[in-house]
Design a protein around this motif. Structure first.
Motif, PDB file in Angstrom:
ATOM      1  N   GLN A 190       0.820  -1.201   0.000  1.00 59.03           N
ATOM      2  CA  GLN A 190       0.000   0.000   0.000  1.00 59.03           C
ATOM      3  C   GLN A 190       0.865   1.267   0.000  1.00 59.03           C
ATOM      4  OE1 GLN A 190      -2.739  -0.940  -1.124  1.00 59.03           O
ATOM      5  NE2 GLN A 190      -4.256  -0.521   0.458  1.00 59.03           N
ATOM      6  N   GLN A 191       1.992   1.201   0.687  1.00 56.88           N
ATOM      7  CA  GLN A 191       2.911   2.345   0.679  1.00 56.88           C
ATOM      8  C   GLN A 191       3.450   2.602  -0.717  1.00 56.88           C
ATOM      9  OE1 GLN A 191       5.677   1.123   3.794  1.00 56.88           O
ATOM     10  NE2 GLN A 191       5.020   2.860   5.056  1.00 56.88           N
ATOM     11  N   ARG A 193       2.030   1.588  -3.601  1.00 57.32           N
ATOM     12  CA  ARG A 193       0.943   1.903  -4.523  1.00 57.32           C
ATOM     13  C   ARG A 193       0.396   3.313  -4.318  1.00 57.32           C
ATOM     14  NH1 ARG A 193      -2.863  -2.218  -3.459  1.00 57.32           N
ATOM     15  NH2 ARG A 193      -1.808  -3.546  -4.985  1.00 57.32           N
ATOM     16  N   TYR A 194       0.287   3.748  -3.050  1.00 57.48           N
ATOM     17  CA  TYR A 194      -0.370   5.012  -2.747  1.00 57.48           C
ATOM     18  C   TYR A 194       0.571   6.017  -2.085  1.00 57.48           C
ATOM     19  CZ  TYR A 194      -4.640   2.374  -3.686  1.00 57.48           C
ATOM     20  OH  TYR A 194      -5.613   1.605  -4.282  1.00 57.48           O
ATOM     21  N   HIS A 195       1.857   5.987  -2.460  1.00 55.90           N
ATOM     22  CA  HIS A 195       2.815   6.857  -1.777  1.00 55.90           C
ATOM     23  C   HIS A 195       2.467   8.337  -1.925  1.00 55.90           C
ATOM     24  CE1 HIS A 195       4.396   6.569  -5.907  1.00 55.90           C
ATOM     25  NE2 HIS A 195       4.947   7.761  -5.698  1.00 55.90           N
ATOM     26  N   ARG A 196       1.956   8.735  -3.101  1.00 61.32           N
ATOM     27  CA  ARG A 196       1.585  10.146  -3.296  1.00 61.32           C
ATOM     28  C   ARG A 196       0.373  10.514  -2.441  1.00 61.32           C
ATOM     29  NH1 ARG A 196       2.991   8.906  -8.770  1.00 61.32           N
ATOM     30  NH2 ARG A 196       4.807  10.081  -9.473  1.00 61.32           N
ATOM     31  N   THR A 197      -0.620   9.636  -2.420  1.00 60.59           N
ATOM     32  CA  THR A 197      -1.808   9.891  -1.610  1.00 60.59           C
ATOM     33  C   THR A 197      -1.455   9.992  -0.135  1.00 60.59           C
ATOM     34  OG1 THR A 197      -3.235   8.730  -3.184  1.00 60.59           O
ATOM     35  CG2 THR A 197      -4.072   8.981  -0.937  1.00 60.59           C
ATOM     36  N   ILE A 198      -0.632   9.072   0.321  1.00 54.97           N
ATOM     37  CA  ILE A 198      -0.235   9.068   1.734  1.00 54.97           C
ATOM     38  C   ILE A 198       0.566  10.321   2.070  1.00 54.97           C
ATOM     39  CG2 ILE A 198       1.149   7.872   3.474  1.00 54.97           C
ATOM     40  CD1 ILE A 198       0.373   5.232   2.085  1.00 54.97           C
TER      41      ILE A 198
END
Length: 209
Positions: A190-191, A193-198
């Protein structure tokens, strides 16, 4: 993003291939590695789709050149998984399933230590015998040999991460798919895949902060 490797093992006739086929039809970004084998094609099997049907000499040459991630001899025939194709699929971000026997599974686990291993069991030996006989693809002699080796094969389930009893196909399919879905929610994946979102949620701070 690197994909995950799933190893699915079962005694012949347990329904593994049918489960994997339906899993692939209902799950995105998931593929199965096509193994090489020296056995003859069964009716309806297609070279390059079901297996890469390979001559014994070519297979043993590939062993000598260390081209297989794993290989084993099962009932007088060789089976093996080409390492290059598996790594290429994983590097492309696709999750890969290996349908291999327990010997190959343990070999692969030594190389891909984070691989998820699933063992599928039949509800009973009588059900396994019935399924092998119903397929009508093997002689009585071959069926008896497979049954004789089934107990030894199934005793290896203790080395695996998950065990599924394939009594009801739909239930077993749901259980198998849940393993794939759960793996995709792990922190590391998840980190990535969604590093920008996080980062945005945390005010552009790094996840370490």
């Amino acid at each position: 993003m690197t994909g995950s490797l799933f190893i699915i093992t079962a005694a012949s006739g347990t329904g593994k291939t049918s489960l994997v086929k339906q899993l692939l039809a209902t799950t995105n970004d998931l593929t199965v590695s096509i193994s090489h084998t020296t056995r003859d094609p069964r009716p309806g099997e297609i070279d390059g789709h079901d297996y890469h049907f390979t001559e014994v000499d070519a297979f043993t040459s590939a062993i000598g050149e260390s081209k297989f991630l794993e290989h084993a001899e099962v009932f007088g025939n060789y089976y093996g998984t080409a390492e290059q194709s598996v790594r290429a699929q994983l590097d492309s971000g696709v999750d890969v399933i290996l349908e291999i026997d327990w010997q190959g599974a343990l070999q692969v686990k030594q190389i891909f230590t984070d691989a998820t291993m699933v063992f599928i069991l039949p509800p009973s030996l009588s059900t396994l015998r019935q399924r092998l006989s119903t397929r009508a693809q093997d002689s009585v002699e071959v069926i008896e040999k497979r049954l004789a080796g089934a107990v030894t094969e199934m005793s290896q389930y203790v080395h695996f991460d998950y065990v599924i009893i394939n009594d009801n196909f739909e239930v077993a399919l749901t259980e198998l798919k849940s393993i794939i879905v759960a793996d995709r929610q792990k922190l590391a994946r998840q980190q990535r895949r969604y590093h920008r979102t996080i980062a945005t949620l945390l005010g552009n701070k790094t996840t370490a902060e």
